[in-house]
Scaffold this active site. Structure first.
Site, PDB file in Angstrom:
ATOM      1  N   HIS A   1       0.900  -1.210  -0.249  1.00  0.00           N
ATOM      2  CA  HIS A   1       0.115   0.112  -0.106  1.00  0.00           C
ATOM      3  C   HIS A   1       0.835   1.456  -0.051  1.00  0.00           C
ATOM      4  O   HIS A   1       2.036   1.033   0.259  1.00  0.00           O
ATOM      5  CB  HIS A   1      -0.999   0.089   1.393  1.00  0.00           C
TER       6      HIS A   1
ATOM      7  N   GLU B   1       1.388   3.743   1.901  1.00  0.00           N
ATOM      8  CA  GLU B   1       1.685   4.102   3.221  1.00  0.00           C
ATOM      9  C   GLU B   1       2.958   3.340   3.471  1.00  0.00           C
ATOM     10  O   GLU B   1       3.979   3.712   3.939  1.00  0.00           O
ATOM     11  CB  GLU B   1       0.733   3.984   4.471  1.00  0.00           C
TER      12      GLU B   1
ATOM     13  N   CYS C   1      -5.446   1.722   6.066  1.00  0.00           N
ATOM     14  CA  CYS C   1      -6.186   0.412   6.355  1.00  0.00           C
ATOM     15  C   CYS C   1      -6.077  -0.124   7.551  1.00  0.00           C
ATOM     16  O   CYS C   1      -5.003   0.047   8.266  1.00  0.00           O
ATOM     17  CB  CYS C   1      -5.858  -0.590   4.951  1.00  0.00           C
TER      18      CYS C   1
ATOM     19  N   ALA D   1     -17.890   9.515 -30.324  1.00  0.00           N
ATOM     20  CA  ALA D   1     -17.449  10.444 -31.142  1.00  0.00           C
ATOM     21  C   ALA D   1     -18.307  10.895 -32.023  1.00  0.00           C
ATOM     22  O   ALA D   1     -19.022  10.056 -32.998  1.00  0.00           O
ATOM     23  CB  ALA D   1     -16.193  10.304 -32.248  1.00  0.00           C
TER      24      ALA D   1
ATOM     25  N   SER E   1     -18.466   6.469 -41.294  1.00  0.00           N
ATOM     26  CA  SER E   1     -18.095   6.898 -39.969  1.00  0.00           C
ATOM     27  C   SER E   1     -16.521   7.145 -39.868  1.00  0.00           C
ATOM     28  O   SER E   1     -16.041   7.754 -38.769  1.00  0.00           O
ATOM     29  CB  SER E   1     -18.618   6.051 -38.893  1.00  0.00           C
TER      30      SER E   1
ATOM     31  N   TRP F   1     -13.303   9.576 -40.877  1.00  0.00           N
ATOM     32  CA  TRP F   1     -13.358   9.511 -39.636  1.00  0.00           C
ATOM     33  C   TRP F   1     -14.049  10.756 -38.843  1.00  0.00           C
ATOM     34  O   TRP F   1     -13.884  11.844 -39.535  1.00  0.00           O
ATOM     35  CB  TRP F   1     -12.003   9.603 -38.871  1.00  0.00           C
TER      36      TRP F   1
ATOM     37  N   ASP G   1     -18.241  -2.978 -38.225  1.00  0.00           N
ATOM     38  CA  ASP G   1     -16.808  -2.445 -38.304  1.00  0.00           C
ATOM     39  C   ASP G   1     -15.685  -3.095 -38.041  1.00  0.00           C
ATOM     40  O   ASP G   1     -14.483  -2.753 -38.244  1.00  0.00           O
ATOM     41  CB  ASP G   1     -16.665  -1.120 -37.177  1.00  0.00           C
TER      42      ASP G   1
HETATM   43  C1  AOF Z   1      -4.750  -0.435  -1.873  1.00  0.00           C
HETATM   44  N1  AOF Z   1      -3.378   0.473  -1.824  1.00  0.00           N
HETATM   45  O1  AOF Z   1      -2.312   2.113  -0.935  1.00  0.00           O
HETATM   46  C2  AOF Z   1      -4.190   1.579   0.308  1.00  0.00           C
HETATM   47  C3  AOF Z   1      -5.503   0.584   0.206  1.00  0.00           C
HETATM   48  O2  AOF Z   1      -6.352  -6.430  -0.765  1.00  0.00           O
HETATM   49  P1  AOF Z   1      -5.372  -5.615   0.062  1.00  0.00           P
HETATM   50  O3  AOF Z   1      -4.846  -6.073   1.465  1.00  0.00           O
HETATM   51  O4  AOF Z   1      -4.331  -5.072  -0.403  1.00  0.00           O
HETATM   52  O5  AOF Z   1      -6.297  -4.393   0.723  1.00  0.00           O
HETATM   53  C4  AOF Z   1      -7.018  -3.571  -0.324  1.00  0.00           C
HETATM   54  C5  AOF Z   1      -7.910  -2.498   0.518  1.00  0.00           C
HETATM   55  O6  AOF Z   1      -6.999  -1.646   1.497  1.00  0.00           O
HETATM   56  C6  AOF Z   1      -8.567  -1.525  -0.310  1.00  0.00           C
HETATM   57  O7  AOF Z   1      -9.878  -1.812  -0.746  1.00  0.00           O
HETATM   58  C7  AOF Z   1      -8.698  -0.388   0.562  1.00  0.00           C
HETATM   59  O8  AOF Z   1      -9.639  -0.297   1.284  1.00  0.00           O
HETATM   60  C8  AOF Z   1      -7.551  -0.198   1.574  1.00  0.00           C
HETATM   61  N2  AOF Z   1      -6.078   0.705   1.118  1.00  0.00           N
HETATM   62  N3  AOF Z   1      -5.385  -0.389  -0.769  1.00  0.00           N
HETATM   63  O9  AOF Z   1      -4.622  -1.068  -2.773  1.00  0.00           O
HETATM   64  C9  AOF Z   1      -3.281   1.281  -1.015  1.00  0.00           C
HETATM   65  N4  AOF Z   1      -4.172   2.412   1.289  1.00  0.00           N
HETATM   66 ZN    ZN Z   2      -3.015  -0.200   3.755  1.00  0.00          ZN
END
Ligand code: AOF
Ligand code: ZN
Length: 357
Positions: free
Chosen positions: A51, A53, A73, A152, A166, A168, A198
């Site tokens: 993630h 963070e 999370c 379009a 169509s 373009w 198409d």
């Molecule tokens: C993400 N990326 O940077 C943050 C998320 O399946 P997991 O363990 O990767 O968890 C996914 C969930 O984690 C996602 O649905 C969201 O609620 C939380 N935050 N997820 O993929 C991130 N910060």
């Molecule tokens: Zn997280």
């Protein structure tokens, strides 16, 4: 300090992985020291990977303020909870743009942080953050794929002349932008009528682009299996057929049949969307003809519309309209959309719209 500048940077970092995080959100993170200097950044690169963070915190021992566009999370998923890691690293303040709409997190990450004495500042650039993760929000709230229509048209709203010509309507510049839009979505959906008329390949031809999933609505299975849309074995194709259609055909492994309910000799789109979602299709770009677009609009399935408009006028009553078959006789009954942006792809414009109020 209102942290808007750093939050903007988070959104920019998050966008680096646009089109690659599905079914997860796009998240970016910036960490500051006690003097407000940036000491680390990170973002979520791909589903299953760190993630945002965790990515930012993996590069430093400790920090003071962590800015992130989604609530950290609190759950053990594919990775351990980010809230725990933030606490462990001694972060004193967390700034977030929006609460997580994932019901297993929804406020629990914030609670965890506050219980550990971390200051939490919420709603910084909340609107921008919600726009960025519109697909994730729709998925979590409704358990349905996000649906967008791309078309379009001429200035008089036509997608072809009465003779079917169509190519373009819009310029090369506009068509290049379509490639970029496709790359944001999990799948492209079209109908048998478009495949037969198409023979489009409906792929993404940008450098390093992903293999898009294709969906062909073909109730009676009348498209030719040698059509271009079926030709790349690396690109999964779902064909939506009538659940009562007798099936004796054998398909190559990248082609899968989805049997759908039907109503009045038409595939029940709601049923198809539910089935696609259960197969992990989180976002769909509809590139089809007016009748199908009309159905999507009429049933209120379109979360977004990308309409390219060329400064050309056909004056052809029988030319095909971008939206058809759901005739409204009174203006008060028109389907309403809100304009989100208007961009120039000279000589054309792209209007992006979302659901009206
Ligand atoms: C993400 N990326 O940077 C943050 C998320 O399946 P997991 O363990 O990767 O968890 C996914 C969930 O984690 C996602 O649905 C969201 O609620 C939380 N935050 N997820 O993929 C991130 N910060
Ligand atoms: Zn997280």
């Amino acid at each position: 300090m209102n942290f808007e500048k750093q939050m903007k940077k988070c959104l920019k970092l998050a966008l680096k992985a646009e089109g690659k995080t599905s079914p997860n959100p796009m998240v970016g993170c910036v960490v500051l020291d006690e003097n407000g200097n940036e000491i680390s950044t990170g973002y979520h690169k791909k589903c299953g990977e760190k993630h945002a963070e965790a990515d930012a915190l993996s590069k430093i021992e400790t920090g003071h303020t962590l800015i992130v566009n989604l609530e950290p999370c609190s759950h053990f998923g594919k990775t351990p909870p980010c809230a725990d890691l933030i606490i462990k690293k001694g972060i004193k303040r967390v700034v977030i743009a929006m609460r997580d709409v994932n019901p297993i997190v929804a406020g629990n990450g914030i609670k965890k942080l506050k219980n550990a004495g971390v200051e939490v500042i919420e709603n910084v650039l909340e609107k921008e953050a919600k726009d960025l993760n519109e697909v994730f929000i729709k998925n979590m709230k409704e358990n349905k794929p996000f649906v967008a229509i791309k078309c379009a048209t001429t200035l008089d709203g036509k997608i072809s002349t009465s003779t079917g010509d169509s190519k373009w309507i819009t310029s090369e510049k506009s068509r290049h932008e379509v490639q970029k839009i496709r790359n944001k979505y999990d799948a492209i959906l079209t109908t048998s009528a478009t495949v037969i008329a198409d023979n489009p390949s409906m792929n993404c031809r940008l450098k390093n682009s992903k293999n898009l999933i294709k969906i062909v609505v073909d109730r009676t299975l009348k498209t030719d299996i040698n059509a271009k849309i079926y030709s790349n074995p690396k690109e999964k194709v779902y064909i939506a057929v009538d659940e009562n259609l007798p099936m004796k055909n054998v398909f190559p492994p990248h082609i899968e049949i989805i049997k759908c309910k039907t109503k009045n000799n038409k595939i029940d789109i709601e049923d198809l969307l539910t089935k696609l979602y259960s197969k992990g299709v989180m976002s769909i770009l509809v590139e089809s003809g007016g009748t199908f677009n009309g159905e999507i609009i009429g049933k209120n399935f379109a979360d977004k519309i990308y309409q390219f408009i060329a400064p050309k006028i056909l004056c052809d009553n029988d030319g095909k309209s971008a939206y058809a078959g759901q005739k409204q006789l009174y203006i008060k009954n028109a389907f309403n959309y809100k304009i989100k942006s208007v961009k120039s792809f000279s000589p054309d414009i792209l209007i992006t719209l979302c659901k009206g109020l």
